[in-house]
Design an enzyme around this catalytic site. Structure first.
Site, mmCIF file in Angstrom:
data_model
loop_
_atom_site.group_PDB
_atom_site.id
_atom_site.type_symbol
_atom_site.label_atom_id
_atom_site.label_comp_id
_atom_site.label_asym_id
_atom_site.label_seq_id
_atom_site.Cartn_x
_atom_site.Cartn_y
_atom_site.Cartn_z
ATOM 1 N N GLU A 118 -2.110 4.358 8.372
ATOM 2 C CA GLU A 118 -1.701 5.063 9.609
ATOM 3 C C GLU A 118 -1.608 6.740 9.055
ATOM 4 O OE1 GLU A 118 2.201 3.917 11.212
ATOM 5 O OE2 GLU A 118 3.012 6.138 11.390
ATOM 6 N N GLN A 157 -0.649 14.129 -1.796
ATOM 7 C CA GLN A 157 -1.071 14.146 -0.418
ATOM 8 C C GLN A 157 -2.051 15.794 -0.025
ATOM 9 O OE1 GLN A 157 2.517 13.237 1.468
ATOM 10 N NE2 GLN A 157 1.734 11.218 2.101
ATOM 11 N N TYR A 185 -9.841 -0.715 3.471
ATOM 12 C CA TYR A 185 -9.473 -1.778 2.647
ATOM 13 C C TYR A 185 -10.518 -2.646 2.523
ATOM 14 C CZ TYR A 185 -5.108 -0.721 5.413
ATOM 15 O OH TYR A 185 -4.123 0.222 5.910
ATOM 16 N N ASN A 238 0.618 -1.185 0.180
ATOM 17 C CA ASN A 238 0.123 -0.088 0.004
ATOM 18 C C ASN A 238 0.837 1.242 0.038
ATOM 19 O OD1 ASN A 238 -2.328 -1.727 0.248
ATOM 20 N ND2 ASN A 238 -1.929 -2.009 2.359
ATOM 21 N N TYR A 239 0.193 2.173 0.714
ATOM 22 C CA TYR A 239 0.947 3.717 0.450
ATOM 23 C C TYR A 239 1.432 4.142 1.916
ATOM 24 C CZ TYR A 239 -1.373 2.965 -3.738
ATOM 25 O OH TYR A 239 -1.646 2.451 -5.006
ATOM 26 N N GLY A 240 1.086 3.480 2.910
ATOM 27 C CA GLY A 240 1.598 4.095 4.238
ATOM 28 C C GLY A 240 2.795 4.493 4.530
ATOM 29 N N ASP A 241 3.959 3.221 4.175
ATOM 30 C CA ASP A 241 5.213 3.515 4.352
ATOM 31 C C ASP A 241 5.891 4.813 3.644
ATOM 32 O OD1 ASP A 241 5.406 0.980 5.798
ATOM 33 O OD2 ASP A 241 4.528 0.388 3.803
ATOM 34 N N SER A 260 -3.517 8.375 6.369
ATOM 35 C CA SER A 260 -4.797 8.723 6.303
ATOM 36 C C SER A 260 -5.707 8.842 7.648
ATOM 37 C CB SER A 260 -5.753 8.042 5.231
ATOM 38 O OG SER A 260 -5.751 6.816 5.612
HETATM 39 O O1 TRH Z 1 -2.161 2.721 2.175
HETATM 40 P P1 TRH Z 1 -2.113 2.210 3.724
HETATM 41 O O2 TRH Z 1 -3.088 1.205 3.900
HETATM 42 O O3 TRH Z 1 -0.733 2.305 4.252
HETATM 43 C C1 TRH Z 1 -0.228 1.373 5.149
HETATM 44 C C2 TRH Z 1 0.810 0.313 4.670
HETATM 45 O O4 TRH Z 1 -0.131 -0.620 4.359
HETATM 46 C C3 TRH Z 1 1.415 -0.389 5.704
HETATM 47 O O5 TRH Z 1 2.200 -1.341 5.317
HETATM 48 C C4 TRH Z 1 0.852 -0.387 6.893
HETATM 49 O O6 TRH Z 1 1.804 -0.878 8.029
HETATM 50 C C5 TRH Z 1 0.247 0.804 7.431
HETATM 51 O O7 TRH Z 1 -0.670 1.221 6.343
HETATM 52 C C6 TRH Z 1 -0.540 0.749 8.766
HETATM 53 O O8 TRH Z 1 -2.867 3.585 4.513
HETATM 54 P P2 TRH Z 1 -2.137 4.855 4.959
HETATM 55 O O9 TRH Z 1 -1.174 4.882 6.121
HETATM 56 O O10 TRH Z 1 -3.336 6.024 5.182
HETATM 57 O O11 TRH Z 1 -1.379 5.675 3.593
HETATM 58 C C7 TRH Z 1 -1.969 6.050 2.469
HETATM 59 C C8 TRH Z 1 -1.511 7.255 2.166
HETATM 60 O O12 TRH Z 1 -1.904 7.595 0.582
HETATM 61 C C9 TRH Z 1 -1.415 8.505 2.868
HETATM 62 O O13 TRH Z 1 -0.334 9.229 2.811
HETATM 63 C C10 TRH Z 1 -2.412 9.436 2.114
HETATM 64 C C11 TRH Z 1 -1.985 9.018 0.531
HETATM 65 N N1 TRH Z 1 -2.980 9.124 -0.302
HETATM 66 C C12 TRH Z 1 -2.811 10.324 -1.252
HETATM 67 O O14 TRH Z 1 -1.833 10.900 -1.104
HETATM 68 N N2 TRH Z 1 -3.926 10.522 -2.137
HETATM 69 C C13 TRH Z 1 -4.899 9.882 -2.487
HETATM 70 O O15 TRH Z 1 -5.706 9.993 -3.254
HETATM 71 C C14 TRH Z 1 -5.076 8.811 -1.294
HETATM 72 C C15 TRH Z 1 -6.576 8.058 -1.235
HETATM 73 C C16 TRH Z 1 -4.205 8.330 -0.202
#
Ligand code: TRH
Length: 392
Positions: free
Chosen positions: A282, A264, A202, A22-25, A284
């Site tokens: 984390e 972001q 999710y 995903n995108y959190g890291d 979002s």
């Molecule tokens: O994407 P996530 O589920 O990420 C993580 C990872 O899976 C990681 O391995 C896990 O350990 C962690 O979660 C807890 O959710 P998160 O953290 O919210 O990350 C999404 C990122 O994407 C956040 O920085 C916001 C960004 N984003 C955008 O920049 N534009 C968009 O349109 C959207 C929907 C999100």
């Protein structure tokens, strides 16, 4: 015989990020890197092993380059052939326990004054982190410190840019804000009393039931879904051609619009523009709190349901200043969503309607409470300054 000189640290702050999924890291490290570079004028190098994922959040990124500078951050592609001639900076941050390149670790071991080495941990509201934040651990003649983001006074605090709240407030005070927001994103114009909801989760088996409930909401509901994993759970409800960026679908009071993923800044604006945000992971999760509106957290599911303890710890902090009825309803909403119990989810959604304005008020106050541990970037800078002074 020529004596080999020990490597000398550059002035960089090196941040290493391995994208697990995903995108959190990348989301967290990109935010931190920009804040350190732009608010503290630090020379930051961000090493990322997955530029394709990074590009989803940062469209300017060129995935073919091994090095590039964006927003005052030097971005390096961290591939298996990490160059042996890259010397560590004065600070090395490994995000979420990613393994540093061996060559870099080797250089660190040879240095007379090795960098301040930190592991940035995942965010949790659990209180055990209070005893662990900042602790050192000796590893191969080096010291690594554990830095725990968190909600308590003893934690490392939370990522939050200095001007964020003022910018958000300004955005939310504009009377024409929602019209402009919809126009800029080519969305349908907002209707009077329309409830705006963003949905970034999710997969969740309870989602179709929630969307069906919104179809009979007393006022119009707009559900804005960034294209991605959420849609995998809505295939029984939404026609296939709707499940992509630009898709639009109406049924009863509910209008669904599917959005492309943005950077972001634009994602923050989406959160600020909605009355209710469903978020995950984390970053979002935190940004929804900074939006100062009611929200629902879909926590990253872990094996053995370990995530439920983390969820409970957050709910306890988040609801501590709420009236008991509101606290119970919020708790039920979070738990039923995360346990994917459709009937209980609908029940808690309905129960919350009576306390909505109270929840809105609490959501306005929550950011100050959440920031008991301060701003993570400034905490990190102070922590490093102290370590550098100690070793000077
Ligand atoms: O994407 P996530 O589920 O990420 C993580 C990872 O899976 C990681 O391995 C896990 O350990 C962690 O979660 C807890 O959710 P998160 O953290 O919210 O990350 C999404 C990122 O994407 C956040 O920085 C916001 C960004 N984003 C955008 O920049 N534009 C968009 O349109 C959207 C929907 C999100």
């Amino acid at each position: 015989m020529m004596k080999t000189m020990p490597p000398i640290a550059t002035s960089y702050w090196d941040i290493f990020c391995s994208v697990v999924d995903n995108y959190g890291d990348i989301g967290v490290t990109w935010r931190l890197a920009r804040q350190l570079a732009n608010e503290y004028q630090l020379p930051v190098r961000l090493w990322i092993d997955d530029l394709a994922s990074f590009q989803r959040l940062c469209s300017q990124l060129d995935t073919t380059l091994s090095e590039q500078t964006i927003d005052n951050v030097l971005i390096g592609h961290w591939n298996p052939n990490f160059p042996a001639n890259v010397h560590p900076g004065q600070v090395v941050i490994e995000a979420f326990a990613c393994e540093l390149p061996l060559s870099l670790r080797h250089s660190m071991q040879q240095m007379e004054r090795p960098p301040v080495w930190l592991n940035l941990e995942y965010l949790t509201a659990e209180s055990w982190i209070d005893g662990c934040h900042g602790l050192p651990s000796r590893q191969d003649q080096l010291t690594k410190f554990f830095f725990f983001p968190g909600f308590s006074v003893k934690s490392g605090g939370l990522l939050c840019e200095n001007t964020l709240f003022a910018t958000r407030q300004q955005w939310q005070q504009q009377s024409e804000q929602r019209q402009q927001f919809c126009r800029h994103r080519h969305l349908l114009p907002p209707q009077p009393n329309e409830l705006f909801i963003s949905l970034f989760s999710y997969e969740n088996a309870a989602l179709p039931a929630l969307l069906k409930r919104w179809q009979s909401h007393p006022t119009p509901v707009r559900c804005l879904i960034p294209a991605g994993r959420t849609l995998n759970s809505l295939s029984s409800l939404l026609p296939a051609d709707v499940c992509q960026a630009g898709g639009c679908w109406q049924q009863g009071a509910l209008t669904v619009e599917v959005l492309p993923m943005t950077d972001q800044t634009a994602y923050d604006q989406l959160l600020w523009s909605c009355d209710f945000n469903i978020v995950r992971g984390e970053d979002s999760f935190l940004r929804a709190q900074w939006a100062a509106r009611p929200f629902l957290w879909h926590i990253y599911p872990q094996e053995d349901e370990a995530h439920l303890e983390k969820l409970q710890a957050f709910i306890e902090r988040y609801t501590q200043n709420m009236a008991p009825e509101l606290a119970t309803a919020v708790q039920q909403l979070f738990l039923s969503f995360n346990q994917a119990h459709p009937a209980e989810l609908i029940q808690s959604w309905s129960a919350l309607q009576a306390y909505w304005s109270e929840w809105q008020q609490q959501a306005q106050q929550w950011p100050q409470t959440a920031l008991a541990g301060g701003n993570l970037a400034s905490q990190l800078v102070h922590f490093v300054e102290k370590q550098l002074e100690c070793c000077a």
